[in-house]
Design an enzyme around this catalytic site. Structure first.
Site: not given
Length: 351
Positions: A116, A220, A246
């Protein structure tokens, strides 16, 4: 023994010191701090004296030392095996300065987030340099689970590697294979020249890397949770990292990670991982702290690794609060001035 012969003393009269006076004391080497060469290693200094003589008006012996490097037992992996609960930070900014501050602050580990964060391999390397200077272990989170990304990340020499979105034991086995050299895995080898082996200086790297590397798989999604027990049981998987955001998105609750259904799903995964017995071939449990589920909450539920904050989030909160305090102070000042003016007016008209 090498012998050098100098001219007579008269020929070097212009020098301020003779060989016997300036070279009288042995040269000592300053000990190198642990992990100053690599985040994976500390240094075990052993001296092997070597002597040679310089013949002039006097003979002086100079003693030097050579340094041998041995791997440290204080890796993240060994600390987990010793029963420690580790506390860390996620680094999204890719700022070496913030990485250094994080290390100096005392975090047990820092996750450099290539999934990210805006940086790639070169930017991650700069952060690893900064963390190594503070003797803080680094974990690299990959942008995707692939052999290429794993190879490039591992060559940088992090103590840990994190694979995102692992949903089955098959995917976990592939991730592990990307971390191991043949025949155990498929990792490409350049161990003689990459940072992970101290650019080939660490001759014991091939013998030790597997014992030192912490392999983390992220669970996730609903699919991942349903297979968490199988993923944790895969040989080579050291740690399961929960991904609450997530996971909540995969369940249709993107804006509500505290939803009861999401929390029940997380609890299911936690029980699967904690029941795998990390010391008996299972995996350790790691997770992110959330506003509704703080670091202490995770620790009391048995998490072995807790990430309590993100560098960008910490700076954002501090900056927003700083601006808020300033604006509030201006408003308070304006109110005070208005009160002063009112008092002055009342005083004037009362006279």
């Amino acid at each position: 023994m090498a012998t050098l012969t100098y001219p007579a003393a008269a020929a070097i009269r212009t020098t301020k010191h003779t060989a016997s006076s300036s070279l009288r004391k042995p040269i000592s080497i300053i000990p190198i701090k642990p992990n100053s060469i690599s985040p994976l290693k500390t240094l075990n200094l052993t001296s092997k004296p070597a002597t040679f003589s310089i013949k002039s008006t006097a003979t002086t012996t100079i003693t030097t030392t050579t340094t041998s490097i041995s791997p440290s037992s204080l890796t993240l992996k060994s600390r987990l095996q010793n029963g420690e609960t580790l506390y860390g930070l996620f680094l999204l900014s890719f700022s070496p300065t913030l990485a250094e501050i994080a290390g100096l602050s005392g975090y047990d580990f820092v996750v450099v987030d290539m999934e990210h964060g805006p940086g790639g391999i070169p930017e991650a390397l700069s952060c690893l340099h900064a963390l190594a200077a503070t003797q803080t272990p680094a974990i690299l989170r990959l942008p995707e689970t692939s052999a290429t990304w794993a190879k490039k990340a591992l060559d940088l020499g992090p103590q840990g590697i994190m694979f995102p979105m692992i949903e089955s034991s098959k995917a976990a086995k592939k991730a592990v294979s990307y971390c191991l050299f043949p025949p155990a895995g498929v990792r490409g080898s350049a161990h003689t020249v990459v940072r992970a082996s101290n650019y080939g200086i660490d001759e014991g790297y091939l013998s030790n890397y597997e014992d030192q590397l912490l392999i983390m798989c992220q669970v996730e999604s609903e699919e991942g949770v349903n297979h968490a027990e199988d993923i944790a049981a895969v040989d080579g998987v050291d740690c399961i990292q929960m991904g609450p955001l997530d996971l909540s998105a995969s369940m249709g609750h993107l804006w509500d990670p505290a939803n009861k259904k999401v929390r029940k799903m997380i609890e299911k995964a936690e029980q699967a991982v904690l029941g795998s017995d990390a010391k008996g071939g299972g995996a350790y449990l790691a997770g992110f702290a959330m506003p509704h589920d703080g670091p202490r909450d995770l620790g009391t539920r048995g998490y072995h690794m807790v990430s309590g904050a993100v560098d960008v989030g910490l700076f954002r909160s501090a900056a927003v609060e700083d601006v808020k305090r300033f604006k509030m102070s201006l408003m308070d000042g304006a109110d005070d001035e208005q009160e002063d003016d009112k008092d002055a007016d009342e005083k004037y008209w009362s006279e």
